[in-house]
Design a protein around this motif. Structure first.
Motif, PDB file in Angstrom:
ATOM      1  N   MET A  92     -11.763 -16.748 -14.731  1.00  0.00           N
ATOM      2  CA  MET A  92     -11.950 -16.670 -16.090  1.00  0.00           C
ATOM      3  C   MET A  92     -10.998 -15.784 -16.782  1.00  0.00           C
ATOM      4  N   ALA A  93     -10.354 -14.996 -16.184  1.00  0.00           N
ATOM      5  CA  ALA A  93      -9.258 -14.185 -16.780  1.00  0.00           C
ATOM      6  C   ALA A  93      -8.283 -13.926 -15.816  1.00  0.00           C
ATOM      7  N   VAL A  94      -7.416 -12.912 -16.041  1.00  0.00           N
ATOM      8  CA  VAL A  94      -6.278 -12.661 -15.333  1.00  0.00           C
ATOM      9  C   VAL A  94      -6.824 -11.738 -14.281  1.00  0.00           C
ATOM     10  N   ASN A  95      -6.480 -11.852 -13.022  1.00  0.00           N
ATOM     11  CA  ASN A  95      -7.073 -10.955 -11.937  1.00  0.00           C
ATOM     12  C   ASN A  95      -5.891 -10.094 -11.473  1.00  0.00           C
ATOM     13  N   PRO A  96      -5.995  -8.887 -10.772  1.00  0.00           N
ATOM     14  CA  PRO A  96      -5.115  -8.332 -10.129  1.00  0.00           C
ATOM     15  C   PRO A  96      -4.540  -9.144  -9.043  1.00  0.00           C
ATOM     16  N   ILE A  97      -3.407  -8.886  -8.590  1.00  0.00           N
ATOM     17  CA  ILE A  97      -2.923  -9.163  -7.324  1.00  0.00           C
ATOM     18  C   ILE A  97      -3.598  -8.547  -6.237  1.00  0.00           C
ATOM     19  N   ALA A  98      -4.274  -9.449  -5.506  1.00  0.00           N
ATOM     20  CA  ALA A  98      -5.116  -8.831  -4.307  1.00  0.00           C
ATOM     21  C   ALA A  98      -4.226  -8.084  -3.067  1.00  0.00           C
ATOM     22  N   SER A  99      -4.646  -7.137  -2.674  1.00  0.00           N
ATOM     23  CA  SER A  99      -3.843  -6.597  -1.465  1.00  0.00           C
ATOM     24  C   SER A  99      -3.602  -7.687  -0.337  1.00  0.00           C
ATOM     25  N   THR A 100      -4.611  -8.633  -0.172  1.00  0.00           N
ATOM     26  CA  THR A 100      -4.268  -9.659   1.024  1.00  0.00           C
ATOM     27  C   THR A 100      -3.176 -10.678   0.506  1.00  0.00           C
ATOM     28  N   GLU A 101      -2.993 -10.798  -0.917  1.00  0.00           N
ATOM     29  CA  GLU A 101      -1.729 -11.605  -1.511  1.00  0.00           C
ATOM     30  C   GLU A 101      -0.612 -10.877  -1.014  1.00  0.00           C
ATOM     31  N   ILE A 102      -0.538  -9.609  -1.365  1.00  0.00           N
ATOM     32  CA  ILE A 102       0.622  -8.940  -0.916  1.00  0.00           C
ATOM     33  C   ILE A 102       0.996  -8.918   0.386  1.00  0.00           C
ATOM     34  N   LEU A 103      -0.137  -8.600   1.194  1.00  0.00           N
ATOM     35  CA  LEU A 103       0.281  -8.876   2.792  1.00  0.00           C
ATOM     36  C   LEU A 103       0.674 -10.289   3.342  1.00  0.00           C
ATOM     37  N   ALA A 104       0.051 -11.058   2.739  1.00  0.00           N
ATOM     38  CA  ALA A 104       0.309 -12.400   3.098  1.00  0.00           C
ATOM     39  C   ALA A 104       1.853 -12.772   2.641  1.00  0.00           C
ATOM     40  N   TRP A 105       2.264 -12.300   1.461  1.00  0.00           N
ATOM     41  CA  TRP A 105       3.646 -12.448   0.751  1.00  0.00           C
ATOM     42  C   TRP A 105       4.492 -11.686   1.839  1.00  0.00           C
ATOM     43  N   GLN A 106       4.272 -10.554   2.033  1.00  0.00           N
ATOM     44  CA  GLN A 106       5.204  -9.755   3.229  1.00  0.00           C
ATOM     45  C   GLN A 106       5.249 -10.543   4.330  1.00  0.00           C
ATOM     46  N   ALA A 107       4.573 -10.875   4.982  1.00  0.00           N
ATOM     47  CA  ALA A 107       4.603 -11.558   6.217  1.00  0.00           C
ATOM     48  C   ALA A 107       5.502 -13.004   6.252  1.00  0.00           C
ATOM     49  N   ARG A 108       5.111 -13.596   4.993  1.00  0.00           N
ATOM     50  CA  ARG A 108       5.922 -14.935   4.604  1.00  0.00           C
ATOM     51  C   ARG A 108       7.352 -14.612   4.452  1.00  0.00           C
ATOM     52  N   HIS A 109       7.764 -13.418   3.765  1.00  0.00           N
ATOM     53  CA  HIS A 109       9.153 -13.147   3.510  1.00  0.00           C
ATOM     54  C   HIS A 109       9.777 -12.236   4.595  1.00  0.00           C
ATOM     55  N   ALA A 110       8.794 -11.689   5.510  1.00  0.00           N
ATOM     56  CA  ALA A 110       9.335 -10.739   6.597  1.00  0.00           C
ATOM     57  C   ALA A 110       9.911  -9.317   6.047  1.00  0.00           C
ATOM     58  N   ILE A 111       9.342  -8.826   5.045  1.00  0.00           N
ATOM     59  CA  ILE A 111       9.604  -7.673   4.288  1.00  0.00           C
ATOM     60  C   ILE A 111       8.620  -6.579   4.571  1.00  0.00           C
ATOM     61  N   ALA A 112       9.102  -5.294   4.846  1.00  0.00           N
ATOM     62  CA  ALA A 112       8.108  -4.400   5.090  1.00  0.00           C
ATOM     63  C   ALA A 112       8.259  -3.404   3.703  1.00  0.00           C
ATOM     64  N   ILE A 113       6.963  -3.517   3.065  1.00  0.00           N
ATOM     65  CA  ILE A 113       7.184  -2.474   1.664  1.00  0.00           C
ATOM     66  C   ILE A 113       6.841  -1.212   2.004  1.00  0.00           C
ATOM     67  N   GLU A 114       7.500  -0.335   1.598  1.00  0.00           N
ATOM     68  CA  GLU A 114       7.245   1.155   1.860  1.00  0.00           C
ATOM     69  C   GLU A 114       5.828   1.425   0.882  1.00  0.00           C
ATOM     70  N   PRO A 115       5.298   2.679   1.284  1.00  0.00           N
ATOM     71  CA  PRO A 115       4.021   2.869   0.499  1.00  0.00           C
ATOM     72  C   PRO A 115       4.443   3.346  -0.943  1.00  0.00           C
ATOM     73  N   PHE A 116       5.468   3.981  -1.216  1.00  0.00           N
ATOM     74  CA  PHE A 116       6.091   4.087  -2.563  1.00  0.00           C
ATOM     75  C   PHE A 116       6.469   2.815  -3.526  1.00  0.00           C
ATOM     76  N   GLU A 117       6.644   1.727  -2.661  1.00  0.00           N
ATOM     77  CA  GLU A 117       6.936   0.496  -3.533  1.00  0.00           C
ATOM     78  C   GLU A 117       5.764  -0.196  -3.596  1.00  0.00           C
ATOM     79  N   HIS A 118       5.077  -0.410  -2.629  1.00  0.00           N
ATOM     80  CA  HIS A 118       3.480  -0.717  -2.967  1.00  0.00           C
ATOM     81  C   HIS A 118       2.751   0.002  -4.106  1.00  0.00           C
ATOM     82  N   GLN A 119       2.812   1.212  -4.252  1.00  0.00           N
ATOM     83  CA  GLN A 119       2.242   2.067  -5.316  1.00  0.00           C
ATOM     84  C   GLN A 119       3.098   1.547  -6.642  1.00  0.00           C
ATOM     85  N   LEU A 120       4.193   1.243  -6.534  1.00  0.00           N
ATOM     86  CA  LEU A 120       4.887   0.718  -7.793  1.00  0.00           C
ATOM     87  C   LEU A 120       4.439  -0.712  -8.174  1.00  0.00           C
ATOM     88  N   LEU A 121       4.151  -1.612  -7.005  1.00  0.00           N
ATOM     89  CA  LEU A 121       3.648  -3.047  -7.436  1.00  0.00           C
ATOM     90  C   LEU A 121       2.327  -2.866  -8.061  1.00  0.00           C
TER      91      LEU A 121
END
Length: 136
Positions: A92-121
């Motif tokens: 019904m509205a724009v939702n936050p990007i879920a942590s599960t979506e970020i984890l799935a994106w990381q796995a798909r692209h084989a990228i390890a996001i640093e905690p600093f980068e995750h906080q920035l996202l």
């Protein structure tokens, strides 16, 4: 994992200040982009209206704002956010990007996001949502 903030090392305060400055720069850049992309009442982006006004010979457009620079050190995080934002779930509205979506994106692209980068996202996402809710 590298200690990007330099906690516990000589000169840690300078590294923390460096990353805080970069973060503030990226958030200023993002805020400018989100404001230009916000939808006006007619459904077009505000930036499109401003650009059209500048092209019209009889209309006095508002003075052109300086675009905040994109810190090249964090350009990869901005690109990651853009990719994640395109896959955002909406209800019904724009939702936050879920942590599960970020984890799935990381796995798909084989990228390890640093905690600093995750906080920035997360900060970019909160800023994006604030612009979306202000426009709505």
């Amino acid at each position: 994992m590298p200690d990007l903030a330099g906690k516990g090392h000589h000169g840690a305060g300078k590294r923390v200040e460096f990353f805080e400055t970069l973060t503030a720069s990226l958030l200023r850049y993002a805020g400018h982009q989100f404001e230009r992309g916000a939808r006006a009442a007619d459904g077009h982006a505000k930036g499109e209206h401003i650009d059209a006004a500048r092209r019209h010979p009889l209309y006095r457009a508002p003075p052109e704002e300086a675009v905040p620079p994109m810190p090249f050190e964090l350009a990869h995080v901005w690109e990651w956010f853009a990719q994640l934002n395109r896959k955002r779930q909406n209800g019904m509205a724009v939702n936050p990007i879920a942590s599960t979506e970020i984890l799935a994106w990381q796995a798909r692209h084989a990228i390890a996001i640093e905690p600093f980068e995750h906080q920035l996202l997360d900060q970019l996402d909160a800023l994006f949502l604030s612009h979306q809710h202000a426009a709505g």
